[in-house]
Design a protein around this motif. Structure first.
Motif, mmCIF file in Angstrom:
data_model
loop_
_atom_site.group_PDB
_atom_site.id
_atom_site.type_symbol
_atom_site.label_atom_id
_atom_site.label_comp_id
_atom_site.label_asym_id
_atom_site.label_seq_id
_atom_site.Cartn_x
_atom_site.Cartn_y
_atom_site.Cartn_z
ATOM 1 N N ILE A 104 -34.377 77.221 23.624
ATOM 2 C CA ILE A 104 -35.409 78.462 24.034
ATOM 3 C C ILE A 104 -35.421 79.289 22.844
ATOM 4 O O ILE A 104 -36.557 80.048 22.725
ATOM 5 C CB ILE A 104 -34.251 79.223 25.111
ATOM 6 N N CYS A 105 -34.436 79.628 22.144
ATOM 7 C CA CYS A 105 -34.461 80.481 21.090
ATOM 8 C C CYS A 105 -35.557 79.761 19.908
ATOM 9 O O CYS A 105 -36.214 80.628 19.470
ATOM 10 C CB CYS A 105 -33.105 80.601 20.145
ATOM 11 N N SER A 106 -35.462 78.523 19.718
ATOM 12 C CA SER A 106 -36.536 77.797 18.639
ATOM 13 C C SER A 106 -37.836 78.212 19.277
ATOM 14 O O SER A 106 -38.850 78.136 18.538
ATOM 15 C CB SER A 106 -36.113 76.390 18.575
ATOM 16 N N ALA A 107 -37.931 78.000 20.795
ATOM 17 C CA ALA A 107 -39.574 78.045 21.232
ATOM 18 C C ALA A 107 -39.738 79.690 21.152
ATOM 19 O O ALA A 107 -41.206 79.805 21.182
ATOM 20 C CB ALA A 107 -39.320 77.342 22.654
ATOM 21 N N THR A 108 -39.030 80.659 21.256
ATOM 22 C CA THR A 108 -39.534 81.831 21.674
ATOM 23 C C THR A 108 -39.407 82.498 20.301
ATOM 24 O O THR A 108 -39.935 83.900 20.012
ATOM 25 C CB THR A 108 -38.658 82.484 22.416
ATOM 26 N N ILE A 109 -38.633 82.547 19.307
ATOM 27 C CA ILE A 109 -38.360 83.122 17.984
ATOM 28 C C ILE A 109 -38.860 82.374 17.063
ATOM 29 O O ILE A 109 -38.466 81.338 16.443
ATOM 30 C CB ILE A 109 -36.970 83.452 17.754
ATOM 31 N N THR A 110 -39.807 83.058 16.078
ATOM 32 C CA THR A 110 -40.504 82.633 14.947
ATOM 33 C C THR A 110 -39.532 82.436 13.785
ATOM 34 O O THR A 110 -38.800 83.386 13.540
ATOM 35 C CB THR A 110 -41.493 83.441 14.734
ATOM 36 N N ILE A 426 -29.055 88.413 13.461
ATOM 37 C CA ILE A 426 -30.188 87.395 13.658
ATOM 38 C C ILE A 426 -31.489 88.001 14.122
ATOM 39 O O ILE A 426 -32.387 87.198 14.685
ATOM 40 C CB ILE A 426 -29.768 86.008 14.230
ATOM 41 N N GLY A 427 -31.313 89.226 14.733
ATOM 42 C CA GLY A 427 -32.352 90.018 15.123
ATOM 43 C C GLY A 427 -32.599 89.951 16.753
ATOM 44 O O GLY A 427 -33.922 90.050 17.123
ATOM 45 N N LEU A 428 -31.714 89.337 17.485
ATOM 46 C CA LEU A 428 -31.984 89.313 18.894
ATOM 47 C C LEU A 428 -31.692 90.598 19.592
ATOM 48 O O LEU A 428 -31.146 91.697 19.189
ATOM 49 C CB LEU A 428 -30.828 88.579 19.718
ATOM 50 N N ASP A 429 -32.822 90.887 20.541
ATOM 51 C CA ASP A 429 -32.598 92.224 21.452
ATOM 52 C C ASP A 429 -31.320 92.265 22.300
ATOM 53 O O ASP A 429 -30.984 91.193 22.586
ATOM 54 C CB ASP A 429 -33.967 92.266 22.197
ATOM 55 N N TYR A 430 -31.153 93.506 22.956
ATOM 56 C CA TYR A 430 -30.082 93.712 23.674
ATOM 57 C C TYR A 430 -30.095 92.759 24.899
ATOM 58 O O TYR A 430 -29.178 92.192 25.644
ATOM 59 C CB TYR A 430 -30.242 94.984 24.031
ATOM 60 N N GLN A 431 -31.313 92.570 25.486
ATOM 61 C CA GLN A 431 -31.664 91.678 26.530
ATOM 62 C C GLN A 431 -31.277 90.214 26.324
ATOM 63 O O GLN A 431 -30.223 89.826 27.355
ATOM 64 C CB GLN A 431 -32.871 91.713 27.158
ATOM 65 N N TRP A 432 -31.255 89.933 25.212
ATOM 66 C CA TRP A 432 -30.992 88.398 24.877
ATOM 67 C C TRP A 432 -29.463 88.285 24.566
ATOM 68 O O TRP A 432 -28.702 87.268 24.675
ATOM 69 C CB TRP A 432 -31.855 87.969 23.473
#
Length: 458
Positions: A104-110, A426-432
């Motif tokens: 999921i992270c690979s598909a959504t995070i550049t 790694i720059g993930l938002d609070y929701q993640w």
């Protein structure tokens, strides 16, 4: 075919597959193919060559009889695989979760799909498998072993992925925020050991944070205001304990209701004549700021005093809960109330005292957070509603009572804080972050739930 020949053929096939895949790996990097594609093609080549080798050498060596024998043995192999899946279903579930999150992270995070992230994933998978297998041999304190393994894995991955993760300032920052969470978890751990929950903790933290600055603004001496706030927290805890004991089985809803009432009453009192409900502005004493600030000093050392306070509290609780009458009786009550009552242990007294300690330490945490932020905010404790429960569960303290302790909670606190720092790095938002916390808690709860409760063992 003799066993020696079969073994020789198997290892020869693996060697051939490794050589072919290695040649492809070298040429891929030499030709400048992206690293992600090189790794993917290398793994696929190895698997394909090994499968082809095994398939054709088996037929060549055994002929048609080997094929028939393999068909006859297919049923037994399938049964063996099903038994393996049943025995190690939690390991398989953990691997699936890790791979799903990575996908999921690979598909959504550049740019997430990189060599370093793949290495980090492999490290986590290795530690998961290692801790799961080794936990079978570590019967006592299994949850502590698993928690420490997860903590080490997160720290290793963080040091690989996030620049400056192991720098002194970042470690001090992690310990600072872990101290606030660790103190907030003191009461939750003690209450959980009795089989209860205290959902008023975040509301008491917020009320203490706002109420302390309000009292200081009224001219009350700061030290006396801190003492008064802590005593009010103890009083709220006593109320929680008394009412929840009278209404057995309703502690969760009751403490949540009292928490809402305390938060609302605090906002009403502190907003009289003001337009800023839930916020109080004023000057925080320098000594209180020094206790909790990042640049705070302890006896001249560049260590925030709140970290030292947490370490002292943790040491006293870990030692005291195992070596004092109060601690042993608390475990006895959580393990089996009927047996404890026959030993003339006052369940009401211990239950109420645990909630009183929870309220007092929560109020102290709110006061320390005021020193860190410099301003009163009623919502400052909201993250601790989830985090205190998560730390207790991840550490391995049973929510049914009788098993665990604050040492386990310390491990859970450190796991959550290191994970938070890594996800922020790694720059993930609070929701993640919340999503990943939830995925972490689910397998932990499932794993610890498999252990029999202490009352079934006595």
């Amino acid at each position: 075919m003799s066993p020696a020949t079969a073994t020789a053929l198997k290892w020869t096939g693996l060697a051939v597959a490794a050589i072919v895949a290695g040649v492809g790996l070298i040429f891929g990097f030499y030709e400048g193919v992206p690293a992600q594609q090189v790794i993917l093609y290398t793994a696929a080549t190895f698997a394909l060559v090994a499968w082809v080798w095994r398939s054709y050498t088996t037929r060549w060596a055994e002929g048609a009889s080997a094929v028939e024998a393999s068909r006859e043995g297919a049923g037994s192999r399938r049964r063996a695989w099903r038994a393996f899946a049943r025995n190690y279903r939690w390991i398989i579930a953990g691997l699936v979760v890790l791979l799903a999150v990575f996908g999921i992270c690979s598909a959504t995070i550049t740019g997430f799909f990189s060599v370093l992230n793949i290495i980090s994933l492999l490290v986590l998978i290795g530690l998961l498998v290692f801790s799961s297998f080794m936990s079978r041999f570590v019967v006592e304190n299994r949850s502590a072993f698993i928690g420490l393994t997860v903590l080490v894995g997160l720290f290793v991955v963080g040091s690989l992925k996030v620049e400056g993760f192991v720098y002194a300032n970042n470690i001090k920052s992690m310990l600072l925020f872990a101290s606030f969470l660790g103190l907030a978890c003191v009461g939750q751990t003690m209450v959980a050991l009795l089989g209860g929950l205290d959902l008023s903790i975040p509301f008491v933290i917020g009320a203490a944070n706002v109420g302390l600055l309000y009292l200081i603004g009224l001219g009350v001496p700061a030290w006396f205001a801190v003492v008064l706030i802590i005593l009010l927290g103890v009083a709220i805890g006593l109320l929680n304990g008394f009412l929840s004991f009278r209404l057995q089985g309703q502690a969760l809803i009751l403490t949540l209701g009292i928490g809402f009432a305390v938060s609302g009453l605090t906002q009403i009192l502190t907003s009289l004549g003001s337009r800023f409900a839930g916020n109080v502005f004023g000057s925080v004493p320098e000594w209180l700021s020094n206790l909790a600030a990042m640049n705070g000093r302890t006896f001249g050392l560049e260590v925030p005093p709140v970290i030292v306070i947490w370490l002292v509290v943790a040491a006293l609780l870990i030692v005291g809960m195992k070596n004092t009458v109060y601690g042993r009786y608390l475990y006895a009550l959580g393990g089996n109330r009927v047996s404890a009552a026959r030993l003339s242990i006052s369940e009401r007294g211990y239950w109420t005292a645990a909630y009183a300690i929870s309220g007092g330490v929560s109020a102290m945490t709110g006061a320390l957070l005021l020193g860190w932020s410099g301003g009163g905010f009623i919502g400052v404790g909201q993250p601790y509603l989830f985090m205190t429960l998560a730390a207790v569960v991840i550490g391995g303290t049973s929510l049914l009572g009788g098993h665990g302790g604050y040492g386990f909670t310390v491990i859970g606190v450190l796991v959550l804080q290191v994970l938070t720092s890594f996800l922020v790095g790694i720059g993930l938002d609070y929701q993640w972050q919340q999503f990943i916390f939830g995925l972490l808690i689910l397998p932990m709860v499932a794993l610890y739930a498999r252990s029999p409760h202490i009352r079934t063992q006595v």
